[in-house]
Design a protein around this motif. Structure first.
Motif, PDB file in Angstrom:
ATOM      1  N   ARG A 118      15.327  -5.217   4.157  1.00  0.00           N
ATOM      2  CA  ARG A 118      14.895  -5.673   2.831  1.00  0.00           C
ATOM      3  C   ARG A 118      13.444  -5.268   2.548  1.00  0.00           C
ATOM      4  N   LEU A 119      12.595  -5.395   3.552  1.00  0.00           N
ATOM      5  CA  LEU A 119      11.198  -4.994   3.362  1.00  0.00           C
ATOM      6  C   LEU A 119      11.090  -3.495   3.085  1.00  0.00           C
ATOM      7  N   LEU A 120      11.831  -2.712   3.833  1.00  0.00           N
ATOM      8  CA  LEU A 120      11.833  -1.267   3.598  1.00  0.00           C
ATOM      9  C   LEU A 120      12.408  -0.933   2.231  1.00  0.00           C
ATOM     10  N   ARG A 121      13.443  -1.667   1.841  1.00  0.00           N
ATOM     11  CA  ARG A 121      14.056  -1.433   0.534  1.00  0.00           C
ATOM     12  C   ARG A 121      13.048  -1.698  -0.581  1.00  0.00           C
ATOM     13  N   GLU A 122      12.259  -2.753  -0.447  1.00  0.00           N
ATOM     14  CA  GLU A 122      11.235  -3.051  -1.445  1.00  0.00           C
ATOM     15  C   GLU A 122      10.192  -1.938  -1.520  1.00  0.00           C
ATOM     16  N   GLU A 123       9.805  -1.389  -0.368  1.00  0.00           N
ATOM     17  CA  GLU A 123       8.860  -0.269  -0.359  1.00  0.00           C
ATOM     18  C   GLU A 123       9.432   0.934  -1.098  1.00  0.00           C
ATOM     19  N   HIS A 124      10.686   1.256  -0.811  1.00  0.00           N
ATOM     20  CA  HIS A 124      11.313   2.400  -1.474  1.00  0.00           C
ATOM     21  C   HIS A 124      11.470   2.149  -2.971  1.00  0.00           C
ATOM     22  N   GLN A 125      11.801   0.920  -3.357  1.00  0.00           N
ATOM     23  CA  GLN A 125      11.932   0.588  -4.778  1.00  0.00           C
ATOM     24  C   GLN A 125      10.586   0.722  -5.483  1.00  0.00           C
ATOM     25  N   SER A 126       9.527   0.294  -4.828  1.00  0.00           N
ATOM     26  CA  SER A 126       8.188   0.428  -5.399  1.00  0.00           C
ATOM     27  C   SER A 126       7.829   1.901  -5.589  1.00  0.00           C
ATOM     28  N   ARG A 127       8.137   2.716  -4.581  1.00  0.00           N
ATOM     29  CA  ARG A 127       7.887   4.161  -4.704  1.00  0.00           C
ATOM     30  C   ARG A 127       8.694   4.761  -5.845  1.00  0.00           C
ATOM     31  N   LEU A 128       9.944   4.327  -5.956  1.00  0.00           N
ATOM     32  CA  LEU A 128      10.807   4.844  -7.011  1.00  0.00           C
ATOM     33  C   LEU A 128      10.247   4.503  -8.388  1.00  0.00           C
ATOM     34  N   ASP A 129       9.764   3.288  -8.551  1.00  0.00           N
ATOM     35  CA  ASP A 129       9.163   2.881  -9.827  1.00  0.00           C
ATOM     36  C   ASP A 129       7.925   3.713 -10.133  1.00  0.00           C
ATOM     37  N   THR A 130       7.100   3.945  -9.121  1.00  0.00           N
ATOM     38  CA  THR A 130       5.886   4.755  -9.309  1.00  0.00           C
ATOM     39  C   THR A 130       6.239   6.191  -9.675  1.00  0.00           C
ATOM     40  N   ILE A 131       7.231   6.733  -9.005  1.00  0.00           N
ATOM     41  CA  ILE A 131       7.648   8.110  -9.279  1.00  0.00           C
ATOM     42  C   ILE A 131       8.202   8.229 -10.694  1.00  0.00           C
ATOM     43  N   ALA A 132       8.963   7.240 -11.128  1.00  0.00           N
ATOM     44  CA  ALA A 132       9.512   7.259 -12.486  1.00  0.00           C
ATOM     45  C   ALA A 132       8.389   7.256 -13.520  1.00  0.00           C
ATOM     46  N   LEU A 142       5.272   8.311 -13.048  1.00  0.00           N
ATOM     47  CA  LEU A 142       4.588   9.602 -12.968  1.00  0.00           C
ATOM     48  C   LEU A 142       5.397  10.712 -13.631  1.00  0.00           C
ATOM     49  N   ALA A 143       6.704  10.678 -13.458  1.00  0.00           N
ATOM     50  CA  ALA A 143       7.557  11.712 -14.044  1.00  0.00           C
ATOM     51  C   ALA A 143       7.527  11.661 -15.564  1.00  0.00           C
ATOM     52  N   GLN A 144       7.470  10.451 -16.122  1.00  0.00           N
ATOM     53  CA  GLN A 144       7.425  10.312 -17.579  1.00  0.00           C
ATOM     54  C   GLN A 144       6.122  10.849 -18.160  1.00  0.00           C
ATOM     55  N   GLN A 145       5.046  10.728 -17.386  1.00  0.00           N
ATOM     56  CA  GLN A 145       3.728  11.150 -17.869  1.00  0.00           C
ATOM     57  C   GLN A 145       3.428  12.628 -17.602  1.00  0.00           C
ATOM     58  N   ASP A 188       4.250  19.027 -17.117  1.00  0.00           N
ATOM     59  CA  ASP A 188       4.763  20.231 -16.450  1.00  0.00           C
ATOM     60  C   ASP A 188       6.209  20.007 -15.989  1.00  0.00           C
ATOM     61  N   ALA A 189       7.122  20.860 -16.442  1.00  0.00           N
ATOM     62  CA  ALA A 189       8.548  20.714 -16.128  1.00  0.00           C
ATOM     63  C   ALA A 189       8.815  20.884 -14.627  1.00  0.00           C
ATOM     64  N   ALA A 190       8.117  21.772 -13.969  1.00  0.00           N
ATOM     65  CA  ALA A 190       8.328  21.999 -12.535  1.00  0.00           C
ATOM     66  C   ALA A 190       7.951  20.763 -11.730  1.00  0.00           C
ATOM     67  N   LYS A 191       6.852  20.140 -12.101  1.00  0.00           N
ATOM     68  CA  LYS A 191       6.442  18.924 -11.402  1.00  0.00           C
ATOM     69  C   LYS A 191       7.395  17.767 -11.697  1.00  0.00           C
ATOM     70  N   ARG A 192       7.871  17.704 -12.939  1.00  0.00           N
ATOM     71  CA  ARG A 192       8.853  16.664 -13.285  1.00  0.00           C
ATOM     72  C   ARG A 192      10.121  16.837 -12.457  1.00  0.00           C
ATOM     73  N   GLN A 193      10.539  18.079 -12.258  1.00  0.00           N
ATOM     74  CA  GLN A 193      11.715  18.368 -11.442  1.00  0.00           C
ATOM     75  C   GLN A 193      11.496  17.899 -10.006  1.00  0.00           C
ATOM     76  N   ARG A 194      10.300  18.136  -9.478  1.00  0.00           N
ATOM     77  CA  ARG A 194       9.984  17.694  -8.114  1.00  0.00           C
ATOM     78  C   ARG A 194      10.004  16.166  -8.023  1.00  0.00           C
ATOM     79  N   TYR A 195       9.477  15.496  -9.057  1.00  0.00           N
ATOM     80  CA  TYR A 195       9.522  14.030  -9.077  1.00  0.00           C
ATOM     81  C   TYR A 195      10.965  13.536  -9.082  1.00  0.00           C
ATOM     82  N   GLU A 196      11.834  14.210  -9.788  1.00  0.00           N
ATOM     83  CA  GLU A 196      13.238  13.819  -9.844  1.00  0.00           C
ATOM     84  C   GLU A 196      13.906  13.992  -8.478  1.00  0.00           C
ATOM     85  N   GLU A 197      13.561  15.059  -7.767  1.00  0.00           N
ATOM     86  CA  GLU A 197      14.098  15.264  -6.419  1.00  0.00           C
ATOM     87  C   GLU A 197      13.656  14.142  -5.481  1.00  0.00           C
TER      88      GLU A 197
END
Length: 128
Positions: free
Chosen positions: A74-88, A90-93, A96-105
């Motif tokens: 559960r603790l690890l899951r929360e860390e990954h969820q936090s990263r996912l929220d941050t990446i989302a 960053l991707a919206q902001q 550059d399409a190439a960087k957005r693609q990398r964020y999606e990966e």
């Protein structure tokens, strides 16, 4: 412990215990200690395997190890969820399409990790 004696124990474990592990014939204490060692290495599938093998003994100690595994996941899951929220965010902001693609990966990898941790949590709940 003298080096020679330690080596003898390790060789004995390799030759005797490992072939018997999957049989479930070893004492529950052995499986619980191996589950804790796997948990320490963050090898969750291996920890679950040992907990399933300790299942016939069904002691409170086995259930406690399963609870610790659930907590860790559960603790690890929360860390990954936090990263996912941050990446989302960053991707919206990102213009550059190439960087957005990398964020999606990266986001897909984080989602995969979350799903895997969820499956470990479900399986450990069945053992707790």
């Amino acid at each position: 412990m003298p080096v020679g004696l330690n080596l003898l124990f390790r060789v004995g474990r390799k030759m005797l215990a490992e072939p018997l592990e999957d049989s479930g014939l070893l004492p529950g204490k052995y499986y619980r200690s191996q589950a804790l060692a796997a948990l320490e290495e963050q090898d969750f599938p291996e920890c679950l395997r040992y907990l399933r093998l300790a299942e016939p003994q069904r002691k409170a100690k086995t259930r406690m190890i399963a609870q610790v595994l659930i907590l860790r996941c559960r603790l690890l899951r929360e860390e990954h969820q936090s990263r996912l929220d941050t990446i989302a965010t960053l991707a919206q902001q990102e213009p550059d399409a190439a960087k957005r693609q990398r964020y999606e990966e990266i986001a897909r990898a984080e989602e995969k990790a979350i799903l895997l941790l969820d499956s470990y949590i479900r399986e450990a709940r069945g053992l707790a």
